[in-house]
Design an enzyme around this catalytic site. Structure first.
Site, PDB file in Angstrom:
ATOM      1  N   LYS A  14       0.824  -1.212   0.000  1.00 16.38           N
ATOM      2  CA  LYS A  14       0.000   0.000   0.000  1.00 16.38           C
ATOM      3  C   LYS A  14       0.865   1.272   0.000  1.00 16.38           C
ATOM      4  O   LYS A  14       0.615   2.177  -0.770  1.00 16.38           O
ATOM      5  CB  LYS A  14      -0.948   0.020   1.215  1.00 16.38           C
ATOM      6  CG  LYS A  14      -1.897  -1.175   1.241  1.00 16.38           C
ATOM      7  CD  LYS A  14      -2.902  -1.088   2.373  1.00 16.38           C
ATOM      8  CE  LYS A  14      -2.289  -1.219   3.763  1.00 16.38           C
ATOM      9  NZ  LYS A  14      -1.831  -2.573   4.121  1.00 16.38           N
ATOM     10  N   ARG A  89     -10.090   0.335   9.029  1.00 13.44           N
ATOM     11  CA  ARG A  89      -9.579  -0.999   9.283  1.00 13.44           C
ATOM     12  C   ARG A  89     -10.543  -1.868  10.093  1.00 13.44           C
ATOM     13  O   ARG A  89     -10.214  -3.010  10.397  1.00 13.44           O
ATOM     14  CB  ARG A  89      -8.304  -0.853  10.076  1.00 13.44           C
ATOM     15  CG  ARG A  89      -7.153  -1.705   9.550  1.00 13.44           C
ATOM     16  CD  ARG A  89      -5.967  -1.156  10.231  1.00 13.44           C
ATOM     17  NE  ARG A  89      -4.757  -1.837  10.224  1.00 13.44           N
ATOM     18  CZ  ARG A  89      -3.645  -1.353   9.656  1.00 13.44           C
ATOM     19  NH1 ARG A  89      -3.694  -0.267   8.922  1.00 13.44           N
ATOM     20  NH2 ARG A  89      -2.523  -1.968   9.825  1.00 13.44           N
ATOM     21  N   ARG A 128      11.459  -6.140   4.752  1.00 17.99           N
ATOM     22  CA  ARG A 128      11.343  -4.725   5.112  1.00 17.99           C
ATOM     23  C   ARG A 128      11.905  -4.493   6.513  1.00 17.99           C
ATOM     24  O   ARG A 128      12.527  -3.470   6.776  1.00 17.99           O
ATOM     25  CB  ARG A 128       9.872  -4.286   5.036  1.00 17.99           C
ATOM     26  CG  ARG A 128       9.661  -2.809   5.337  1.00 17.99           C
ATOM     27  CD  ARG A 128       8.264  -2.337   5.001  1.00 17.99           C
ATOM     28  NE  ARG A 128       7.291  -2.738   6.004  1.00 17.99           N
ATOM     29  CZ  ARG A 128       5.972  -2.514   5.897  1.00 17.99           C
ATOM     30  NH1 ARG A 128       5.479  -1.935   4.833  1.00 17.99           N
ATOM     31  NH2 ARG A 128       5.151  -2.893   6.852  1.00 17.99           N
ATOM     32  N   ARG A 134      11.406  -0.789  11.546  1.00 15.23           N
ATOM     33  CA  ARG A 134      10.088  -1.005  12.184  1.00 15.23           C
ATOM     34  C   ARG A 134      10.156  -2.268  13.022  1.00 15.23           C
ATOM     35  O   ARG A 134      10.358  -3.363  12.501  1.00 15.23           O
ATOM     36  CB  ARG A 134       8.994  -1.151  11.111  1.00 15.23           C
ATOM     37  CG  ARG A 134       8.462   0.158  10.635  1.00 15.23           C
ATOM     38  CD  ARG A 134       7.353  -0.033   9.633  1.00 15.23           C
ATOM     39  NE  ARG A 134       6.200  -0.753  10.159  1.00 15.23           N
ATOM     40  CZ  ARG A 134       5.027  -0.803   9.540  1.00 15.23           C
ATOM     41  NH1 ARG A 134       4.866  -0.178   8.388  1.00 15.23           N
ATOM     42  NH2 ARG A 134       4.024  -1.472  10.053  1.00 15.23           N
ATOM     43  N   ARG A 146      -0.369  -9.655  13.018  1.00 11.35           N
ATOM     44  CA  ARG A 146      -0.960  -8.592  12.188  1.00 11.35           C
ATOM     45  C   ARG A 146      -1.786  -9.199  11.050  1.00 11.35           C
ATOM     46  O   ARG A 146      -2.847  -8.694  10.710  1.00 11.35           O
ATOM     47  CB  ARG A 146       0.131  -7.679  11.641  1.00 11.35           C
ATOM     48  CG  ARG A 146       0.576  -6.649  12.681  1.00 11.35           C
ATOM     49  CD  ARG A 146       1.991  -6.200  12.470  1.00 11.35           C
ATOM     50  NE  ARG A 146       2.205  -5.507  11.222  1.00 11.35           N
ATOM     51  CZ  ARG A 146       3.386  -5.449  10.602  1.00 11.35           C
ATOM     52  NH1 ARG A 146       4.442  -6.051  11.115  1.00 11.35           N
ATOM     53  NH2 ARG A 146       3.504  -4.785   9.479  1.00 11.35           N
TER      54      ARG A 146
HETATM   55  P1  ADP Z   1       0.734  -2.625   8.454  1.00 12.28           P
HETATM   56  O1  ADP Z   1       2.096  -2.538   7.830  1.00 12.28           O
HETATM   57  O2  ADP Z   1       0.574  -3.756   9.412  1.00 12.28           O
HETATM   58  O3  ADP Z   1      -0.375  -2.524   7.443  1.00 12.28           O
HETATM   59  P2  ADP Z   1       0.466   0.125   9.378  1.00 12.28           P
HETATM   60  O4  ADP Z   1       1.778   0.711   9.065  1.00 12.28           O
HETATM   61  O5  ADP Z   1      -0.698   0.555   8.538  1.00 12.28           O
HETATM   62  O6  ADP Z   1       0.592  -1.452   9.454  1.00 12.28           O
HETATM   63  O7  ADP Z   1       0.081   0.389  10.920  1.00 12.28           O
HETATM   64  C1  ADP Z   1       0.928  -0.033  11.950  1.00 12.28           C
HETATM   65  C2  ADP Z   1       0.130  -0.288  13.227  1.00 12.28           C
HETATM   66  O8  ADP Z   1      -0.620   0.897  13.562  1.00 12.28           O
HETATM   67  C3  ADP Z   1      -0.925  -1.380  13.107  1.00 12.28           C
HETATM   68  O9  ADP Z   1      -0.393  -2.653  13.386  1.00 12.28           O
HETATM   69  C4  ADP Z   1      -1.944  -0.923  14.162  1.00 12.28           C
HETATM   70  O10 ADP Z   1      -1.531  -1.249  15.467  1.00 12.28           O
HETATM   71  C5  ADP Z   1      -1.921   0.570  14.067  1.00 12.28           C
HETATM   72  N1  ADP Z   1      -2.960   1.081  13.144  1.00 12.28           N
HETATM   73  C6  ADP Z   1      -2.749   1.705  11.939  1.00 12.28           C
HETATM   74  N2  ADP Z   1      -3.917   2.045  11.373  1.00 12.28           N
HETATM   75  C7  ADP Z   1      -4.900   1.636  12.225  1.00 12.28           C
HETATM   76  C8  ADP Z   1      -6.317   1.687  12.206  1.00 12.28           C
HETATM   77  N3  ADP Z   1      -6.998   2.238  11.170  1.00 12.28           N
HETATM   78  N4  ADP Z   1      -6.997   1.158  13.244  1.00 12.28           N
HETATM   79  C9  ADP Z   1      -6.361   0.622  14.281  1.00 12.28           C
HETATM   80  N5  ADP Z   1      -5.024   0.527  14.372  1.00 12.28           N
HETATM   81  C10 ADP Z   1      -4.282   1.029  13.351  1.00 12.28           C
END
Ligand code: ADP
Length: 190
Positions: A14, A89, A128, A134, A146
């Site tokens: 994404k 989400r 990554r 991260r 996740r």
């Molecule tokens: P990923 O690489 O897992 O898609 P992101 O970078 O989008 O993760 O987000 C990292 C973390 O931030 C998620 O694992 C979650 O804990 C939190 N997070 C991000 N967006 C949301 C959301 N819309 N609702 C709840 N938690 C979120």
């Protein structure tokens, strides 16, 4: 306003595709994950509140991310368009999102959902983790959690937009440019 929800599991690509779409269409990009990581890095009150969730690969409480997005929307009402990445989400987030857009006479234009097999996701995230710093990418258990959380709580959000005839499923395996072209083909229909 072109409101694009870029959807898919962790590691689906994404962020990579959002960067290219921003450049190509001259629209904004908001990633709740990036905002949350920034808050944690800066040690803000919000950052301290959410760290225990992100460390485990759990979602942070709906109301926190809903407020983050509401803030963002209210600051960018004159934008040409925006890519929403990592939001909504959960179904309550999607419902709140629809409502806040409606207040401003707007709506989600389309959802683009990137589909990638689990094995490929794990491979990409571990890769990554070697370079991104991260912590949630460095630990196989957190990665698996996740993906599980995505399946249990997030995947249903696609049904919410499918019911509005806005869901477009995109094959997320291939070269970055191939996937980008698939996304553009759908966006250009609007
Ligand atoms: P990923 O690489 O897992 O898609 P992101 O970078 O989008 O993760 O987000 C990292 C973390 O931030 C998620 O694992 C979650 O804990 C939190 N997070 C991000 N967006 C949301 C959301 N819309 N609702 C709840 N938690 C979120």
């Amino acid at each position: 306003m072109l409101n694009i929800v870029l959807f898919g599991p962790p590691g689906a690509g994404k962020g990579t595709q959002a960067d290219k779409l921003v450049e190509h269409y001259g629209i904004l990009h908001v990633s709740t994950g990036d905002i949350i990581r920034n808050e944690i890095k800066n040690g803000t009150k919000l950052g301290l509140e959410v760290k225990s969730f992100t460390d485990k690969g759990e979602l942070v409480p709906d109301q926190l991310v809903i407020s983050i997005i509401e803030d963002f929307i209210n600051k960018h009402l004159d934008a040409k368009g925006c890519i929403f990445d990592g939001f909504p989400r959960t179904t309550p987030q999607a419902e709140a999102f629809d409502k806040m857009l409606k207040v401003n006479n707007q709506e989600v234009t389309l959802m683009l959902s990137l589909e990638v097999p689990d094995e490929e996701l794990v491979k990409r995230l571990l890769q990554r983790g070697l370079v991104s710093g991260r912590t949630d990418d460095a630990n196989p258990e957190v990665i698996q959690n996740r993906i599980n959380v995505y399946k249990a709580q997030t995947a249903v959000v696609a049904d919410h937009y499918a019911a509005q005839n806005k869901l477009h499923i995109i094959n997320g395996v291939g070269s970055i440019d191939e996937i980008f072209n698939r996304l553009c083909t759908e966006i250009n229909k609007y």
